[in-house]
Design an enzyme around this catalytic site. Structure first.
Site, PDB file in Angstrom:
ATOM      1  N   CYS A   2      -8.418  -0.154  -0.079  1.00 14.66           N
ATOM      2  CA  CYS A   2      -9.873  -0.247  -0.772  1.00 14.66           C
ATOM      3  C   CYS A   2     -11.186  -0.385   0.079  1.00 14.66           C
ATOM      4  O   CYS A   2     -10.504  -1.272   0.690  1.00 14.66           O
ATOM      5  CB  CYS A   2      -9.626  -1.543  -1.724  1.00 14.66           C
ATOM      6  N   ARG A  27     -10.059   4.333   5.615  1.00 16.84           N
ATOM      7  CA  ARG A  27      -8.434   2.995   5.364  1.00 16.84           C
ATOM      8  C   ARG A  27      -7.994   4.098   4.803  1.00 16.84           C
ATOM      9  O   ARG A  27      -7.056   3.483   4.121  1.00 16.84           O
ATOM     10  CB  ARG A  27      -9.755   1.844   4.310  1.00 16.84           C
ATOM     11  N   TRP A  75      -7.375   2.132  -3.142  1.00 13.91           N
ATOM     12  CA  TRP A  75      -5.303   3.061  -2.782  1.00 13.91           C
ATOM     13  C   TRP A  75      -5.341   1.996  -4.079  1.00 13.91           C
ATOM     14  O   TRP A  75      -4.483   0.445  -4.010  1.00 13.91           O
ATOM     15  CB  TRP A  75      -5.585   2.359  -1.483  1.00 13.91           C
ATOM     16  N   ASN A  99     -11.539  -5.623  -3.841  1.00 12.91           N
ATOM     17  CA  ASN A  99     -10.003  -5.662  -2.790  1.00 12.91           C
ATOM     18  C   ASN A  99      -9.693  -6.294  -3.047  1.00 12.91           C
ATOM     19  O   ASN A  99      -9.799  -7.846  -3.020  1.00 12.91           O
ATOM     20  CB  ASN A  99     -10.665  -5.757  -1.491  1.00 12.91           C
ATOM     21  N   GLY A 100      -7.910  -6.556  -2.846  1.00 17.01           N
ATOM     22  CA  GLY A 100      -7.132  -7.464  -3.138  1.00 17.01           C
ATOM     23  C   GLY A 100      -6.439  -8.107  -4.252  1.00 17.01           C
ATOM     24  O   GLY A 100      -6.450  -6.399  -4.896  1.00 17.01           O
ATOM     25  N   GLU A 475       7.354   4.485  18.815  1.00 14.68           N
ATOM     26  CA  GLU A 475       6.167   5.306  18.033  1.00 14.68           C
ATOM     27  C   GLU A 475       5.719   6.631  18.224  1.00 14.68           C
ATOM     28  O   GLU A 475       5.143   6.962  17.419  1.00 14.68           O
ATOM     29  CB  GLU A 475       5.252   4.119  19.373  1.00 14.68           C
ATOM     30  N   LYS A 479       3.987   7.864  14.859  1.00 12.06           N
ATOM     31  CA  LYS A 479       3.403   9.537  15.222  1.00 12.06           C
ATOM     32  C   LYS A 479       4.168  10.603  14.759  1.00 12.06           C
ATOM     33  O   LYS A 479       2.590  11.109  13.386  1.00 12.06           O
ATOM     34  CB  LYS A 479       2.639   9.688  16.579  1.00 12.06           C
ATOM     35  N   GLU A 482       4.436  10.197  10.590  1.00 10.35           N
ATOM     36  CA  GLU A 482       2.805   9.728   9.556  1.00 10.35           C
ATOM     37  C   GLU A 482       2.259  11.104   9.219  1.00 10.35           C
ATOM     38  O   GLU A 482       1.507  10.901   8.443  1.00 10.35           O
ATOM     39  CB  GLU A 482       1.841   8.845  10.421  1.00 10.35           C
ATOM     40  N   HIS A 498      27.022   5.398  19.355  1.00  8.13           N
ATOM     41  CA  HIS A 498      27.493   5.108  18.011  1.00  8.13           C
ATOM     42  C   HIS A 498      26.813   5.128  16.964  1.00  8.13           C
ATOM     43  O   HIS A 498      27.110   4.366  15.978  1.00  8.13           O
ATOM     44  CB  HIS A 498      26.672   3.306  18.662  1.00  8.13           C
ATOM     45  N   LYS A 594      -5.480   2.961   6.680  1.00  9.76           N
ATOM     46  CA  LYS A 594      -5.603   2.286   7.901  1.00  9.76           C
ATOM     47  C   LYS A 594      -5.855   0.813   8.302  1.00  9.76           C
ATOM     48  O   LYS A 594      -4.959   0.178   8.906  1.00  9.76           O
ATOM     49  CB  LYS A 594      -7.551   2.674   8.075  1.00  9.76           C
TER      50      LYS A 594
HETATM   51  C1  F6R Z   1       0.709   3.377  12.559  1.00 11.63           C
HETATM   52  C2  F6R Z   1       0.038   2.286  12.253  1.00 11.63           C
HETATM   53  C3  F6R Z   1       0.389   1.167  10.974  1.00 11.63           C
HETATM   54  C4  F6R Z   1      -0.271   0.264  11.676  1.00 11.63           C
HETATM   55  C5  F6R Z   1       0.424  -1.012  11.005  1.00 11.63           C
HETATM   56  C6  F6R Z   1      -0.176  -2.272  11.346  1.00 11.63           C
HETATM   57  O1  F6R Z   1      -0.188   4.423  12.713  1.00 11.63           O
HETATM   58  O2  F6R Z   1      -1.796   2.277  12.138  1.00 11.63           O
HETATM   59  O3  F6R Z   1       1.793   1.121  11.395  1.00 11.63           O
HETATM   60  O4  F6R Z   1       0.173  -0.426  12.926  1.00 11.63           O
HETATM   61  O5  F6R Z   1      -0.103  -0.570   9.506  1.00 11.63           O
HETATM   62  O6  F6R Z   1      -0.835  -2.523  11.329  1.00 11.63           O
HETATM   63  P1  F6R Z   1      -3.121  -3.412  11.885  1.00 11.63           P
HETATM   64  O7  F6R Z   1      -2.575  -3.114  13.056  1.00 11.63           O
HETATM   65  O8  F6R Z   1      -3.689  -3.605  12.103  1.00 11.63           O
HETATM   66  O9  F6R Z   1      -1.703  -4.758  12.016  1.00 11.63           O
END
Ligand code: F6R
Length: 599
Positions: A2, A27, A75, A99-100, A475, A479, A482, A498, A594
């Site tokens: 949010c 976000r 959100w 928010n929260g 990673e 990517k 996602e 395995h 985000k």
């Molecule tokens: C993936 C991504 C997420 C964040 C995760 C932790 O591209 O960005 O997996 O890495 O939500 O977020 P932070 O780094 O803000 O604690």
């Protein structure tokens, strides 16, 4: 997650609120709303989906100030993403955005319902506005009623509330969720849950401390228990925009050579690494490291674990924060507790940090957002200096996290005497080349664009690598999944036999990270095994590999970390180009946010 904005002043209030919310779109959200108070009346609008839907709904409503307004992108957590559940939530004469999570909302709701209050939404937030209106019956001053309301709330919140009982006033409170207030010489007052909407608008901002409650009106800004500490806000709007790139993600991939330079400034010196953030005796009494993080930051942490053990000879243990917080971990005071977070607001990581602090451990945050909750809580912080990252799929933040971890491993190695001067000089020389390597890596963009058309289907992707290239494989898979919504997994290459190799066939795409500086022959034989089972192979390597169906040729480097950074860029570009071809929203992929400020 949010987003909140607020405004007091003379401009077109609706315009500012919606523009401000647009700055927070990155976000992630599934509905949005605003409430505008002008000449004693409050007008509220909400819409499900993107902000254009809210704009459509507010067509013809052009409230020039003076007045006040609050806005929110939601959100969904409690209740589906519907218009009724969207914020602002209303009482009879007041509106709230939040928010929260209000943990004791059920209890408050039952109490209020028993007194005849009707609820419209399924949210936890709605209790705030009804509780406030109840409190106004026993508190003469609206601010006293607001304070009494906040005192009843348990959980995490950043709250803005407006009421007809207090014209042109916004009440605010913050606990566990960030909130910033800004002002300028024109007498305008702004609120936002992160810097982005305030850049180029407010000249001074205050990052509210935990437990802050207060109110703002054109006459006065009041906060308690501590007065707000305003500091200048640098930056202009341009820094927060796309600058000609198709997507923020693309811009952020291209920014990497520059931001990594910023990460190193003043830290990578001729003979080694220095961190003025860490005192001379920082490592005293510490022999092990525990790192907690989530998602991409967790992958950076895993990469760091190889570096710390190899260079600084410290035992390292890496844990996913959401697991750590519920496992009753054994913590010993010879452990340095490190958290890694781009946003500095991730609820699970924050809680892990809180637990480590409560256990008396020395804590270090590696974070991209100064003044974030994690930064405030940690004993020491190393900022990654990646600049605002808007693409939900993290790119430059990951690059800078890994860079910090590499520098830190050398710093610790020097302090502990586990590396000699010659070794340190070699590391520094390699570090100095990273910006150039990241720039050269971008030359494969066209190749990735062309290759992407062959990777839009299939029943899955394996990203495989060894040593530090294993977390890089994790990673790369994250990517891709996602933003493409294709199934992808990262594996240590040696694990194939395995179990996972059972999936190999022509429709299983293997992206093989084959650096020449680290275990080349080992990974080569793992890839050969997959190729023998007919998996389609995309090899990323500086060395030709006959069995590859597709090949991205990287530059020859003499240090594994340089190969790491180059292959990282290839993975990012490939994921982005696949996502673009599939017609997905690259910057705001479905279901993701985000900044993950809830559990
Ligand atoms: C993936 C991504 C997420 C964040 C995760 C932790 O591209 O960005 O997996 O890495 O939500 O977020 P932070 O780094 O803000 O604690």
């Amino acid at each position: 997650m949010c987003g909140i904005v607020g405004y007091i002043g003379k401009r077109n209030i609706k315009r500012w609120l919606i523009d401000g919310l647009r700055e927070l779109e990155y976000r992630g959200y599934d509905s949005a709303g605003i409430a505008v108070m002008k000449e004693g009346e409050i007008h509220a609008y909400k819409a499900v989906g993107k902000l254009v839907n809210l704009e459509e709904k507010t067509k013809g409503f052009e409230p020039e100030g003076p007045g006040a307004g609050i806005g929110h992108t939601r959100w969904a957590t409690h209740g589906k993403p519907t218009e009724l559940n969207a914020h602002p939530h209303m009482g009879e004469y007041s509106y709230v955005v939040h928010n929260g999570i209000i943990e004791n909302y059920r209890q408050i709701k039952e109490e209020l319902e028993a007194e005849g209050v009707a609820f419209l939404s399924q949210t936890d937030t709605e209790v705030i506005v009804h509780l406030f209106e109840k409190m106004t019956k026993t508190h003469e001053e609206p601010y006293a009623a607001f304070k009494a309301t906040i005192a009843r709330l348990e959980g995490a919140y950043a709250v803005l509330l407006m009421s007809k009982k207090a014209p042109q006033t916004i009440f605010f409170a913050r606990k566990g969720s960030p909130m910033i207030i800004g002002k300028n010489a024109g007498g305008e007052i702004f609120f936002a849950s992160s810097d982005a909407p305030l850049i180029g608008e407010a000249t001074e901002v205050a990052y509210m401390e935990e437990g802050t409650v207060g109110y703002a009106s054109p006459e006065k800004i009041y906060a308690e228990p501590d007065a707000l500490q305003f500091v200048p806000l640098a930056g202009d709007k341009l820094t927060a925009q796309k600058g000609g790139y198709r997507f923020f993600m693309e811009k952020e991939i291209y920014e990497q050579p520059n931001v990594i330079g910023d990460t190193m400034i003043g830290r990578v010196l001729d003979e080694g690494v220095a961190f003025e953030e860490l005192g001379g005796d920082f490592l005293e009494g510490l022999t092990r490291i525990k790192i907690c993080a989530c998602g991409t930051s967790y992958h950076a942490a895993l990469t760091g674990s190889y570096l710390f053990e190899r260079q600084a000879k410290m035992a390292v243990n890496v844990e996913i924060a959401s697991e750590f917080r519920y496992k009753e971990p054994l913590l010993t005071d010879d452990t340095l507790f490190v958290v890694i977070s781009q946003s500095g607001e991730t609820a699970d990581t924050l809680e892990a940090l809180r637990m480590a602090k409560a256990a008396g451990l020395k804590t270090l945050a590696i974070c991209n957002v100064d003044n974030s909750s994690i930064v405030r809580m940690a004993d020491a912080t190393i900022l990654t200096r990646a600049g605002i990252e808007k693409g939900v799929a993290s790119t430059k933040a990951f690059a800078t996290q890994v860079m910090v971890l590499w520098m830190l491993s050398l710093f610790f190695a020097q302090k502990r005497g586990t590396i000699n001067a010659e070794g340190a000089r070699r590391e520094v020389e390699a570090m100095d080349r990273v910006p150039t390597v990241l720039k050269e890596a971008l030359t494969v963009h066209e190749k990735c664009k062309r290759l992407s058309k062959r990777y839009l289907h299939g029943h899955g992707f394996f990203f495989i690598g060894r040593d530090i290239f294993f977390p890089l494989a994790l990673e790369g898979a994250l990517k891709l999944k996602e933003i493409s919504y294709l199934h992808a997994e990262g594996y240590p290459a040696g694990e194939m036999k395995h179990g996972p190799i059972a999936l190999a066939d022509a429709e299983l795409f293997t992206v093989a990270l084959m650096p020449q500086t680290l275990l080349y022959d080992k990974i080569k034989s793992n890839v050969e095994e997959l190729s023998a089972r007919d998996s389609t192979i995309l090899a990323i390597s500086p060395l030709p590999f006959d069995l590859a169906d597709d090949f991205v040729l990287t530059h020859a480097h003499d240090h594994p970390m340089l190969e790491f950074f180059e292959m990282m860029v290839v993975e990012q570009l490939l994921a982005m180009e696949v996502s673009i071809r599939l017609g997905n929203d690259v910057d705001m992929p479905r279901n993701l946010a985000k900044s993950v400020t809830v559990e």
